[in-house]
Design an enzyme around this catalytic site. Sequence first.
Site, PDB file in Angstrom:
ATOM      1  N   ASP A 260     -29.355 -45.753 -45.739  1.00  0.00           N
ATOM      2  CA  ASP A 260     -27.559 -44.725 -46.456  1.00  0.00           C
ATOM      3  C   ASP A 260     -26.603 -45.688 -47.145  1.00  0.00           C
ATOM      4  OD1 ASP A 260     -28.747 -41.914 -46.168  1.00  0.00           O
ATOM      5  OD2 ASP A 260     -28.078 -42.413 -44.115  1.00  0.00           O
TER       6      ASP A 260
ATOM      7  N   HIS B 248     -35.078 -45.358 -48.709  1.00  0.00           N
ATOM      8  CA  HIS B 248     -33.623 -45.633 -49.044  1.00  0.00           C
ATOM      9  C   HIS B 248     -33.258 -45.828 -47.372  1.00  0.00           C
ATOM     10  CE1 HIS B 248     -32.223 -41.737 -48.399  1.00  0.00           C
ATOM     11  NE2 HIS B 248     -31.740 -42.093 -48.092  1.00  0.00           N
TER      12      HIS B 248
ATOM     13  N   HIS C  50     -35.151 -44.635 -44.696  1.00  0.00           N
ATOM     14  CA  HIS C  50     -35.614 -42.859 -44.772  1.00  0.00           C
ATOM     15  C   HIS C  50     -36.140 -42.346 -45.372  1.00  0.00           C
ATOM     16  CE1 HIS C  50     -31.545 -43.101 -44.667  1.00  0.00           C
ATOM     17  NE2 HIS C  50     -31.776 -41.435 -44.834  1.00  0.00           N
TER      18      HIS C  50
ATOM     19  N   ARG D  22     -24.597 -33.563 -41.861  1.00  0.00           N
ATOM     20  CA  ARG D  22     -24.625 -35.112 -41.555  1.00  0.00           C
ATOM     21  C   ARG D  22     -23.378 -35.802 -40.915  1.00  0.00           C
ATOM     22  NH1 ARG D  22     -27.240 -39.330 -45.554  1.00  0.00           N
ATOM     23  NH2 ARG D  22     -25.053 -39.004 -46.616  1.00  0.00           N
TER      24      ARG D  22
HETATM   25  C1  SIN Z   1     -30.825 -38.466 -45.568  1.00  0.00           C
HETATM   26  O1  SIN Z   1     -31.559 -39.065 -46.585  1.00  0.00           O
HETATM   27  O2  SIN Z   1     -30.015 -39.053 -44.965  1.00  0.00           O
HETATM   28  C2  SIN Z   1     -31.119 -37.195 -45.363  1.00  0.00           C
HETATM   29  C3  SIN Z   1     -32.459 -37.232 -44.780  1.00  0.00           C
HETATM   30  C4  SIN Z   1     -32.937 -36.044 -44.512  1.00  0.00           C
HETATM   31  O3  SIN Z   1     -32.864 -34.486 -45.157  1.00  0.00           O
HETATM   32  O4  SIN Z   1     -34.433 -35.519 -44.027  1.00  0.00           O
END
Ligand code: SIN
Length: 278
Positions: free
Chosen positions: A104, A102, A258, A273
């Site tokens: 984000d 995906h 990602h 994050r």
């Molecule tokens: C995410 O999808 O933003 C998280 C990616 C991760 O935890 O590696």
Amino acid sequence: MTKYERISVAPISGALGAEIGGVDVAEELDDATIGEIRQALLDHLVIFFRGQNLPVARHKAFTRRFGDIFIHPNYQLGQEDKEMVYLLRQPGDTSVAGEKWHADTTMMETPPMGAILYALETPAHGGDTLFANQYLAYEALSDGMQGLLDGLNAVHSDIRVAGPQSDVNAKRSSKVRDDANWQPTVHAHPIVRVHPETGRKCLFVNSVYTMHIEGMTEAESAPILNFLYNHQCRPEFTCRFRWQPGSIAFWDNRSTLHLAIHDNFDCVRHMQRTQIAG
Ligand code: SIN
């Protein structure tokens, strides 16, 4: 190739991703250094830093050098600080946030331009993150497919990943809104997006948020979208990042996908994050 004078930049794959050295991101960095980090992000799409110490205030301060902090609409669960999202995986979890390819929050009218993910606690092995270059994914399509997609929009929604019907909270420690008042956020975006900074075309669909092609039903859209979902994460478009506590991944959310690999079943993985407004 861009010349860097303040940072070192070491690519980690042929497709995308570079490790940045010679910088402590918790420090007050001068504009020239921030400019080189931004250029490295545009050149390599996802950049990594090792051995950092990033308390919340410094994480936010570093993020603000690249834009306003984006407030995630689904992770606001009574936490006072709305600017920080914590992604926690604990023993017993049968799902992790972000385990499918995906970009984000693409259901937003203006999706975030990027994210800065900092590892607080990581397993000894496993829990890596994959990234995929969506310029390459677009450029590898035939002229015929590029012509078909250029000018089409796709509708994106968060209905699969938040709200009571999504049923994700029972399986994992990172909780999203699932209250009865939750409403999906739905917006359409071009399937082929022109990157606002590089001017290059990239694919902008993903199997988590994209629902259908505008003007078509889900069934009519599915053959094209399923082809794109398989195509856009071909191994030659990807890189893989192995985490340690203190690692940072900073990705361009406009030109990459990602995926958090869910392979560390009895370990703790705890990430902090921020997202940068688009
Ligand atoms: C995410 O999808 O933003 C998280 C990616 C991760 O935890 O590696």
